[in-house]
Write a protein that holds these residues in place. Structure first.
Motif, PDB file in Angstrom:
ATOM      1  N   ASP A 208     -60.002  75.218 -11.651  1.00  0.00           N
ATOM      2  CA  ASP A 208     -61.091  74.594 -10.895  1.00  0.00           C
ATOM      3  C   ASP A 208     -60.633  74.368  -9.461  1.00  0.00           C
ATOM      4  O   ASP A 208     -60.284  73.264  -9.080  1.00  0.00           O
ATOM      5  N   GLU A 209     -60.614  75.457  -8.693  1.00  0.00           N
ATOM      6  CA  GLU A 209     -60.113  75.381  -7.322  1.00  0.00           C
ATOM      7  C   GLU A 209     -61.220  75.749  -6.349  1.00  0.00           C
ATOM      8  O   GLU A 209     -62.215  76.338  -6.739  1.00  0.00           O
ATOM      9  N   ASP A 210     -60.977  75.473  -5.058  1.00  0.00           N
ATOM     10  CA  ASP A 210     -61.917  75.956  -4.056  1.00  0.00           C
ATOM     11  C   ASP A 210     -61.798  77.466  -4.002  1.00  0.00           C
ATOM     12  O   ASP A 210     -60.714  78.022  -4.156  1.00  0.00           O
TER      13      ASP A 210
ATOM     14  N   ARG B 200     -62.231  81.518  -2.739  1.00  0.00           N
ATOM     15  CA  ARG B 200     -62.095  82.412  -1.590  1.00  0.00           C
ATOM     16  C   ARG B 200     -62.362  83.806  -2.090  1.00  0.00           C
ATOM     17  O   ARG B 200     -62.617  84.010  -3.278  1.00  0.00           O
TER      18      ARG B 200
ATOM     19  N   ASN C 165     -69.219  81.538  -3.872  1.00  0.00           N
ATOM     20  CA  ASN C 165     -68.241  80.602  -3.301  1.00  0.00           C
ATOM     21  C   ASN C 165     -68.455  79.163  -3.730  1.00  0.00           C
ATOM     22  O   ASN C 165     -67.563  78.337  -3.591  1.00  0.00           O
ATOM     23  N   GLN C 166     -69.621  78.849  -4.232  1.00  0.00           N
ATOM     24  CA  GLN C 166     -69.854  77.495  -4.750  1.00  0.00           C
ATOM     25  C   GLN C 166     -69.580  77.450  -6.248  1.00  0.00           C
ATOM     26  O   GLN C 166     -69.930  76.486  -6.923  1.00  0.00           O
TER      27      GLN C 166
END
Ligand code: ASP
Length: 589
Positions: free
Chosen positions: A220-222, A224, A558-559
Motif C-alpha cells: 500500500d504505497e504511493d 508511480r 495513480n490513485q
C-alpha cells in the motif's frame, strides 16, 4: 464454423482457397463499386473485398459495417493487385461471398490502432478496448511467454513451484500492508503479503531445497509509473547455497529469458559493490549504458577561497561530453532542475571547456584558468565538454549528482532502449541509520544475514559498529532499473533475535510477529538464501519501456483505482456489520 483461419495467417500460397474468417472491423472503406474492410483479430489483419457487381445486397451490408463490429466472412483468397508490404497478409485479400454480423458495436471512444488518440483515464475505463490494440496485446503476450520460460528454466534447475497464502499476517518489508477484516474473528485482520518471504524460508526449513512462485504481492504505497499496489514477483529460495551460487543461478535465468524471448545473448554480469556504485554513480542501481562517472574534485577545487566548496564535505563533478554549447538559459534550467525539492541541491557550478582550450565557468571569480584546467584533467575532459559540479554533505551530494548524471544521460540521449547492461550490486550495508526517527532500518529486510565475517561484530559490537556491518545482500540491475533483490538469510535464532532488537523490536513484539519463524529455526534450519525479481518491471525493461502498467492486463491508476470496475468502492452496512466494522453509535465522534 465461425472461422477456418485467423486474420494473420493467409499468404500468397493460399490463393484460390475458400476460407472463413472471424474478427473485428478495424475500418471499412467505401469506393462505390468496391468496399474494403480490414478484419482484425489477435493474429493480424486481413483485407476483405465486397464487389457490388457480384452481390449488391452483400456490398450494401458491408458498407454499413461500423468500427469494431464482429463479423464472420466466407470467401475466396485472391492475390491483391495493390500489395501492402507492411502487413504479413498484405499479398492477398478475401473476395467475400457470405457474411454474418455476429455483433454490432457502439462507436469506440478512442481509436483501436497502433497509436491511439485515447487519454490514460479513458483507456483504463474501457480497458477491454485498449487491450484489443496491437501494442498492448503484444505486451501481454510477451508477459505470458516470459512466465512460461521462467517456469521452464526453474524446472530445469529442480525448483518446485509452491503456492503460499494471500491471507497472512504483516511482514515488515518497509511498505504499508493492505488489511482484510476477518468475519469469523471479529476485530482481527489478515494482511495481504508484501512478499512470501517468511513462507519461502519456512519451505527451506521443511526441506523443499529449491522453491519458486510467480506470485502477486501487495504494497500500500504511493504509486508511480513503475509501481502498482499489486504487482508480480518471480520469487525464489534455495537451501545450502552461498551468495555466489544464488547469483549464478539467477544470472542463468536472466540469460535464458533474454535468449528465449528476445534472441538477445547477454554477456556475463559484472559485480559491483554498493560502495563502488555509490561512489562512481551516486546510486545503488547504476545505469551503466553510459559513462559520465562521478569524480571527486576536493583536491583540486578546495582551498582556493571559494567558501561554498571549502566548507563542503564533498565536491564532485561529471563531464558531459560535447555539451559546451549549452546556452545560458539551458544552464539556468539545469540549475533550477537540481534545486527542485526532489533533488535538493543548493546550486550548480559549471565549467565550459571551450574549443580554443580556454575555460569559462560560473565561478571565474575564484578560479584561474590553470585551476579549471586541473579540474578538466581530473575529469578527463576535452575541448567541447561541459563540467557540472555539486558540493555539500557527502552522501546527499553523491545522490544529487547521481540524479543529475541520469538527467544529462536522458537529455543527451545516451540510454539506448535496445541495449541491455545488467550487473549485480553486492555487499549492501545490513542496516541503515535513520537520523529522523533515530533508529536502524533493515536495508533489505530483517531476515537478511550479515556477512560471515561481520557476525561476531554484530553480536558483540557497539552502536557505531552496527553502521558498518555488511550484508550478503544483492540486487540485479539492468539499465538503471532494480530488477531483482535478495539475500542470504539468517538461519539462527540468536542472530535473528539480535537483528530484531537492533531494528527496535521488543522481545515480545519479535516473538509475537515472528515467533513461528524463529521457532522453525530451532528445528534444523539449513543455510538458505534467495531472490525475487519484479516480473512487471522485467517485462518493461526487456521492451525498453518505463511503465509497468502497459504490461499488466488490468492495472490501477495513480490513485490506486481500477477505473473499469470502479474499485475501491463502499460496501453495504450489512457487510460492515458482519465484519464487525460498524461503529456503534457511542463510538461515533
Ligand atoms: N522478499 C524480498 C523482496 O520482496 C526478496 C527476497 O529477499 O528474496 O524484495
Amino acid at each position: 464454423m465461425y472461422r477456418t483461419h485467423n486474420c494473420g495467417e493467409l499468404r500468397i500460397a493460399d490463393v484460390g482457397k475458400e476460407v472463413t474468417l472471424g474478427g473485428w472491423v478495424q475500418v471499412s472503406r467505401d469506393f462505390g463499386a468496391l468496399t474494403f474492410v480490414d478484419l482484425r483479430d489477435r493474429y493480424g489483419i486481413t483485407q476483405l473485398v465486397f464487389d457490388i457487381e457480384d452481390d449488391a445486397d452483400l456490398a450494401e451490408r458491408a458498407r454499413k459495417l461500423g468500427r469494431e463490429f464482429v463479423v464472420s466472412a466466407k470467401g475466396l483468397v485472391r492475390e491483391r493487385t495493390n500489395k501492402n508490404p507492411n502487413r504479413d497478409t498484405g499479398d492477398i485479400e478475401i473476395e467475400v461471398k457470405e457474411m454474418t454480423i455476429l455483433n454490432s458495436s457502439k462507436v469506440p471512444p478512442f481509436t483501436i490502432e497502433e497509436e491511439t488518440d485515447g487519454g490514460d483515464d479513458l483507456r483504463m475505463k474501457y480497458r477491454y478496448l485498449d487491450l484489443r490494440r496491437g501494442p498492448v496485446q503484444r505486451n501481454i503476450i510477451f508477459r505470458s511467454k516470459l512466465a512460461l520460460e521462467t517456469r521452464k528454466y526453474l524446472d530445469s534447475q529442480s525448483f518446485v513451484e509452491v503456492e503460499t497464502p494471500f491471507l497472512i499476517k504483516s511482514t515488515p518489508e518497509g511498505a504499508r500492508d493492505f488489511v482484510v477484516p476477518s468475519r469469523m474473528n471479529p476485530g482481527q485482520f489478515y494482511a495481504l503479503p508484501q512478499s512470501p518471504q517468511t513462507f519461502k524460508q519456512i519451505l527451506m526449513v521443511a526441506g523443499y531445497d529449491r522453491y519458486f512462485q510467480i506470485v502477486k504481492c501487495f504494497r500500500d504505497e504511493d504509486l508511480r509509473a513503475d509501481r502498482q499496489p499489486e504487482f508480480t514477483q518471480i520469487d525464489c529460495e534455495m537451501a545450502f547455497v552461498t551468495q555466489e551460487e544464488v547469483l549464478a543461478t539467477f544470472e542463468g535465468l536472466t540469460k535464458h529469458l533474454f535468449h528465449h524471448t528476445l534472441g538477445v545473448e547477454l554477456p556475463d554480469f559484472p559485480h559491483m559493490t554498493y560502495d563502488e556504485a555509490m561512489k562512481r554513480y551516486g546510486i545503488d542501481k547504476p545505469d551503466v549504458r553510459f559513462g559520465m562517472e562521478l569524480t571527486d574534485l576536493n583536491e583540486v577545487a578546495q582551498n582556493k577561497g571559494f567558501k561554498v566548496f571549502d566548507s563542503a564535505e564533498l565536491v564532485v563533478g561529471i563531464c558531459a561530453k560535447g555539451q559546451v554549447g549549452l546556452t545560458r538559459k539551458q544552464l539556468d534550467g539545469l540549475t533550477d532542475w537540481v534545486k527542485r525539492p526532489q533533488i535538493g541541491a543548493k546550486g550548480l557550478v559549471y565549467v565550459k571547456c571551450n574549443e580554443d582550450g580556454s575555460f569559462k565557468s560560473s565561478v571565474d571569480k575564484f578560479y584561474s584558468q590553470e585551476d579549471l584546467a586541473a579540474w578538466a584533467e581530473v575529469l578527463g575532459a576535452e575541448p567541447g565538454d561541459l563540467l557540472l559540479v555539486l558540493s555539500g554533505e557527502e552522501e546527499k551530494t553523491r545522490k544529487q549528482m547521481g540524479e543529475l548524471r541520469l538527467e544529462m544521460g536522458r537529455r543527451m540521449d545516451l540510454m539506448d532502449p535496445a541495449e541491455f547492461k545488467p550487473l549485480w550490486v553486492v555487499d549492501f550495508p545490513l542496516l541503515e541509520w535513520d537520523e529522523e526517527s533515530e533508529r536502524f532500518h533493515a536495508m533489505h529486510h530483517p531476515f537478511t544475514s550479515p556477512k560471515k565475517a561481520d557476525m561476531e561484530r554484530m553480536l558483540n559490537g557497539d552502536h557505531e559498529t552496527m553502521k558498518s556491518l555488511r550484508a550478503d545482500a544483492y540486487d540485479l540491475v539492468i539499465n538503471g532499473v532494480e530488477i531483482g533483490g535478495g539475500s542470504i538469510r539468517i538461519h539462527d535464532r540468536q542472530l535473528q533475535e539480535k537483528n530484531f532488537k537492533l531494528l527496535g523490536f521488543t522481545d515480545e513484539e519479535a516473538e509475537e510477529q515472528f515467533g513461528f519463524l524463529m521457532g522453525a529455526f530451532e528445528y534444523g534450519a539449513p543455510p538458505h538464501g534467495g531472490i525475487a525479481f519484479g516480473f512487471d518491471r522485467l517485462c518493461a525493461v526487456m521492451n525498453g519501456q518505463n511503465s509497468i502498467r502497459d504490461f499488466i492486463a488490468f492495472p490501477k491508476n495513480n490513485q490506486g483505482r481500477d477505473m473499469m470496475i470502479d474499485a475501491p468502492a463502499s460496501v453495504s452496512t450489512e457487510q460492515l456489520d458482519e465484519l464487525g466494522l460498524m461503529m456503534k453509535p457511542e463510538e461515533k465522534s
